[in-house]
Scaffold this active site. Structure first.
Site, PDB file in Angstrom:
ATOM      1  N   MET A  30       0.853  -1.195   0.000  1.00  0.00           N
ATOM      2  CA  MET A  30       0.000   0.000   0.000  1.00  0.00           C
ATOM      3  C   MET A  30       0.885   1.240   0.000  1.00  0.00           C
ATOM      4  SD  MET A  30      -3.441  -0.907   2.069  1.00  0.00           S
ATOM      5  CE  MET A  30      -2.847  -0.569   3.689  1.00  0.00           C
ATOM      6  N   HIS A  34       9.073   1.187   3.450  1.00  0.00           N
ATOM      7  CA  HIS A  34      10.150   1.332   4.442  1.00  0.00           C
ATOM      8  C   HIS A  34      11.143   0.196   4.234  1.00  0.00           C
ATOM      9  CE1 HIS A  34       7.908  -1.855   6.365  1.00  0.00           C
ATOM     10  NE2 HIS A  34       6.851  -1.075   6.434  1.00  0.00           N
ATOM     11  N   GLY A  36      11.460  -2.544   5.655  1.00  0.00           N
ATOM     12  CA  GLY A  36      10.842  -3.873   5.639  1.00  0.00           C
ATOM     13  C   GLY A  36      10.415  -4.231   4.210  1.00  0.00           C
ATOM     14  N   HIS A  37       9.788  -3.267   3.521  1.00  0.00           N
ATOM     15  CA  HIS A  37       9.423  -3.488   2.116  1.00  0.00           C
ATOM     16  C   HIS A  37      10.686  -3.674   1.268  1.00  0.00           C
ATOM     17  CE1 HIS A  37       5.704  -1.127   3.330  1.00  0.00           C
ATOM     18  NE2 HIS A  37       5.184  -2.187   2.760  1.00  0.00           N
ATOM     19  N   GLN A 148       6.246 -11.371   7.162  1.00  0.00           N
ATOM     20  CA  GLN A 148       5.742 -12.175   8.285  1.00  0.00           C
ATOM     21  C   GLN A 148       5.107 -11.334   9.395  1.00  0.00           C
ATOM     22  OE1 GLN A 148       7.825 -15.668   9.534  1.00  0.00           O
ATOM     23  NE2 GLN A 148       7.519 -15.163  11.675  1.00  0.00           N
ATOM     24  N   LYS A 149       5.365 -10.020   9.392  1.00  0.00           N
ATOM     25  CA  LYS A 149       4.766  -9.197  10.443  1.00  0.00           C
ATOM     26  C   LYS A 149       3.233  -9.354  10.435  1.00  0.00           C
ATOM     27  CE  LYS A 149       3.892  -4.790  10.188  1.00  0.00           C
ATOM     28  NZ  LYS A 149       2.467  -4.671  10.546  1.00  0.00           N
ATOM     29  N   ASP A 150       2.667  -9.402   9.228  1.00  0.00           N
ATOM     30  CA  ASP A 150       1.220  -9.617   9.114  1.00  0.00           C
ATOM     31  C   ASP A 150       0.989 -11.126   8.948  1.00  0.00           C
ATOM     32  OD1 ASP A 150       0.363  -6.814   9.166  1.00  0.00           O
ATOM     33  OD2 ASP A 150       1.538  -6.685   7.338  1.00  0.00           O
ATOM     34  N   SER A 186       4.431   0.727   8.068  1.00  0.00           N
ATOM     35  CA  SER A 186       4.146   2.063   7.524  1.00  0.00           C
ATOM     36  C   SER A 186       3.446   2.937   8.557  1.00  0.00           C
ATOM     37  CB  SER A 186       3.247   1.954   6.292  1.00  0.00           C
ATOM     38  OG  SER A 186       3.849   1.112   5.348  1.00  0.00           O
TER      39      SER A 186
END
Ligand code: PAF
Length: 285
Positions: A30, A34, A36-37, A148-150, A186
């Protein structure tokens, strides 16, 4: 790097590459990208010949009281990150292209979605499943990556790919964290400096949960109590849910016998943070 806005142009690009035998990867996002992406994109680069990052703030996964209108949209920065990581296409449809007039099909994965995030945010996962199914149909990737956070979202996408025989490889790399342990998200930019200093307590609580398992505790309620105790010491933080679950079905476990995942969501002020931790009982020698 190409910027494609229209779904049919995106599919045309993918179909041409597929005919040439090119492997296509998709990282759905979305935006507000950051590190992580960035790590997901780097991992995706190694898995495919042509890489698509979709940037679409999907309205159907927000409920009316959530942050859709203020969700960050730093598109120039996002494109620069993608360009720097060698992304081939940024797919940036608008809401009208994704949900044209008359749109009515909803994809649901009811069992995976029933607890945890699904209970706290009732329409969220139908919105996610629907938009991801659309992104898969439009981009036609061979491989896709979700963080994996989600954790519950990744479990839902795994089920969706299997149930609909989509034939897409799903890769779920580990969560990327700030040096103090906070999972990158985010939404972290919503934290005030004071809240930001408090936020790593959540990760510390999950680590306490893992240590409890590693030192022999098996009873989920006791493990949960230890984690709640850590979070309780941080006055700005409240628990939305903390649960010890089977990593495949996400059903709660009363005892940990083998592998489990600790799932959690906390609130600091109006900011909601998600995180999780895999735990495993070591076999006796
Ligand atoms: O994780 C996200 O950013 C979103 O839920 C996703 C998968 C891009 C769908 O809108």
């Amino acid at each position: 790097m190409k910027i494609i806005r229209l779904p049919h142009a995106m599919s045309r690009w993918s179909d041409r590459l597929r005919r040439e035998g090119v492997t296509i990867g998709l990282v759905p996002t979305m935006g507000a990208l950051h590190d992580g992406h960035r790590a997901l994109i780097k991992a995706a680069r190694l898995q495919c010949d042509a890489l698509v990052v979709s940037i679409f703030v999907n309205p159907t996964q927000f409920s009316p009281n959530e942050d859709l209108s203020r969700y960050p949209r730093p598109i120039a920065k996002d494109r620069a990150l993608c360009r720097g990581e060698g992304v081939d296409v940024c797919f940036e449809p608008d809401a009208g292209a994704m949900y044209p007039e008359g749109f009515q099909t909803i994809v649901t994965v009811p069992v995976v979605a029933q607890h945890w995030e699904g209970a706290s945010r009732p329409h969220h996962f139908a919105g996610v499943a629907t938009v991801v199914t659309k992104l898969f149909s439009i981009v036609r990737p061979h491989v896709t990556l979700f963080g994996q956070k989600d954790f519950q979202q990744a479990a839902l996408i795994r089920r969706l790919i299997r149930d609909l025989n989509l034939g897409i490889d799903l890769i779920v790399p580990d969560t990327i964290r700030e040096p103090d342990g906070l999972a990158m998200s985010s939404r972290n930019i919503y934290l005030t400096p004071f809240q930001r200093r408090a936020a790593p307590t959540f990760h510390q609580a999950l680590l306490i949960g893992r240590t409890a398992v590693e030192t022999g505790l098996r009873d989920s309620r006791s493990i949960e109590q230890r984690m709640r105790h850590v979070i309780g010491r941080e006055p700005t933080m409240s628990v939305d849910y903390l649960a010890i679950c089977d990593p495949e079905t996400l059903e709660p476990l009363t005892r940990i016998e083998r592998r489990a995942v600790i799932l959690g969501a906390v609130r600091i002020g109006s900011v909601r943070l998600l995180d999780n931790m895999m735990v495993a009982v070591k076999p006796r020698r």
